[in-house]
Write a protein that holds these residues in place. Sequence first.
Motif, PDB file in Angstrom:
ATOM      1  N   LEU A   1      54.586 -42.029 -11.651  1.00 33.49           N
ATOM      2  CA  LEU A   1      54.109 -43.243 -10.990  1.00 33.49           C
ATOM      3  C   LEU A   1      52.813 -42.971 -10.253  1.00 33.49           C
ATOM      4  CD1 LEU A   1      54.794 -46.229 -10.157  1.00 33.49           C
ATOM      5  CD2 LEU A   1      55.885 -45.262  -8.118  1.00 33.49           C
ATOM      6  N   LEU A   2      51.829 -43.860 -10.452  1.00 34.74           N
ATOM      7  CA  LEU A   2      50.609 -43.884  -9.658  1.00 34.74           C
ATOM      8  C   LEU A   2      50.557 -45.216  -8.915  1.00 34.74           C
ATOM      9  CD1 LEU A   2      47.848 -42.520 -12.093  1.00 34.74           C
ATOM     10  CD2 LEU A   2      48.786 -41.357 -10.086  1.00 34.74           C
ATOM     11  N   LEU A   3      50.284 -45.169  -7.614  1.00 30.08           N
ATOM     12  CA  LEU A   3      50.094 -46.378  -6.814  1.00 30.08           C
ATOM     13  C   LEU A   3      48.609 -46.529  -6.505  1.00 30.08           C
ATOM     14  CD1 LEU A   3      53.068 -46.039  -4.299  1.00 30.08           C
ATOM     15  CD2 LEU A   3      53.010 -47.317  -6.453  1.00 30.08           C
TER      16      LEU A   3
ATOM     17  N   PHE B   1      46.757 -54.474  -4.536  1.00 29.24           N
ATOM     18  CA  PHE B   1      47.744 -53.416  -4.782  1.00 29.24           C
ATOM     19  C   PHE B   1      48.139 -53.417  -6.252  1.00 29.24           C
ATOM     20  CE2 PHE B   1      52.276 -52.467  -5.455  1.00 29.24           C
ATOM     21  CZ  PHE B   1      52.261 -51.107  -5.149  1.00 29.24           C
ATOM     22  N   GLY B   2      48.327 -52.220  -6.801  1.00 36.51           N
ATOM     23  CA  GLY B   2      48.781 -52.126  -8.177  1.00 36.51           C
ATOM     24  C   GLY B   2      49.519 -50.831  -8.435  1.00 36.51           C
TER      25      GLY B   2
ATOM     26  N   TYR C   1      57.765 -52.873  -7.469  1.00 35.58           N
ATOM     27  CA  TYR C   1      57.042 -51.781  -6.812  1.00 35.58           C
ATOM     28  C   TYR C   1      56.292 -52.289  -5.585  1.00 35.58           C
ATOM     29  CZ  TYR C   1      57.968 -49.183 -11.092  1.00 35.58           C
ATOM     30  OH  TYR C   1      58.583 -48.568 -12.144  1.00 35.58           O
ATOM     31  N   THR C   2      56.265 -51.438  -4.556  1.00 31.25           N
ATOM     32  CA  THR C   2      55.532 -51.725  -3.325  1.00 31.25           C
ATOM     33  C   THR C   2      54.671 -50.508  -2.980  1.00 31.25           C
ATOM     34  OG1 THR C   2      57.155 -50.764  -1.798  1.00 31.25           O
ATOM     35  CG2 THR C   2      57.534 -53.055  -2.532  1.00 31.25           C
ATOM     36  N   ARG C   3      53.912 -50.629  -1.915  1.00 28.52           N
ATOM     37  CA  ARG C   3      53.081 -49.511  -1.477  1.00 28.52           C
ATOM     38  C   ARG C   3      53.912 -48.309  -1.035  1.00 28.52           C
ATOM     39  NH1 ARG C   3      49.912 -54.015  -0.270  1.00 28.52           N
ATOM     40  NH2 ARG C   3      47.674 -53.772  -0.711  1.00 28.52           N
ATOM     41  N   GLU C   4      55.204 -48.518  -0.792  1.00 29.30           N
ATOM     42  CA  GLU C   4      56.090 -47.429  -0.371  1.00 29.30           C
ATOM     43  C   GLU C   4      56.917 -46.872  -1.523  1.00 29.30           C
ATOM     44  OE1 GLU C   4      55.909 -50.416   1.616  1.00 29.30           O
ATOM     45  OE2 GLU C   4      54.342 -49.233   2.621  1.00 29.30           O
ATOM     46  N   SER C   5      56.702 -47.338  -2.731  1.00 32.34           N
ATOM     47  CA  SER C   5      57.524 -46.906  -3.860  1.00 32.34           C
ATOM     48  C   SER C   5      57.319 -45.421  -4.165  1.00 32.34           C
ATOM     49  CB  SER C   5      57.194 -47.736  -5.107  1.00 32.34           C
ATOM     50  OG  SER C   5      57.684 -49.048  -4.988  1.00 32.34           O
TER      51      SER C   5
END
Length: 313
Positions: free
Chosen positions: A114-116, A93-94, A46-50
Amino acid sequence: MCNNCNYTIHGRHHHFGWDNAIAPVEKVAPGSTIRFECLDSSAGHYTRESTVADVSSMDFSKVNPVTGPIHVDGAEPGDVLKVTIHEFEPSGFGWTANIPGFGLLADQFKNPALLLWTYEKTMEPALYGKNGRVPLKPFAGTIGLAPAEPGPHSIVPPRRVGGNLDIRDITAGTTLYLPVEVSGGLFSIGDTHAAQGDGEVCGTAIESQMNVTVTLDLVKDTRLAMPRFTTPGPVTRHLDTKGYEVTTGIGPDLMEGARAAVANMVDLLVQTQNIPAEEAYMLCSVCGDLRISEIVDMPNWVVSFYFPRSVFE
């Protein structure tokens, strides 16, 4: 950065299961202080753009990578490895996901979600929407030694030598004791979290890549059946400022009681905070606590779920 470390173990030295045949990446003397570069439980999927579509594309054969293993000189079966946890270096980031088929209420929450999370590396609370703030408490979800039985063994379930314990209080300042079952112990650590409630009810916390510094030492000839740990002080005060909302599950089965307590809290959060049920469920996992409140008055036991009011107040 750790200025007093004897070693740094890079994140590329990771594995996805317990196996005492895995060659150690380093051999160290008792008392060594080591900085581990740890991956999150998705191995960086997962990334910040997921988006939510990434939940279904994750490779579930590569979950909970742990950095290591480390051979501690002189460690033999019948000894105890003493792990003193010094510091976490958070990444900022998580992510939290509802993974279909996984979690306490998997039969009720069948769709991926999903929660970023983005948070300050100074460990200010992570923001949820415009008003929610989740206090952070970093720890390693998976920390343990190689088992005596020939491998490979899944990384997912916890074991008597540690592993995927997911105990949020095994954090900085804590000393963990693990029973040694193979020569050298073969210590590994990973699956780092920025925050989690007791129970990790949806199956994921705020999963977050971090570096961890620990000291590995030996306690010779001391039998230990399962892990134990010592905390440096109170363990719940960081969420107590505004009190809690508490729901219960009552009946003759602790698992069903736990499910009922969590489901009742999900319903309460949906009603009072006007948020989707999937997000309420994931919030319960990252900051709410399951507790066995009573287990002696047969035939029914009481399980309670505590949700900190400070998140929304």
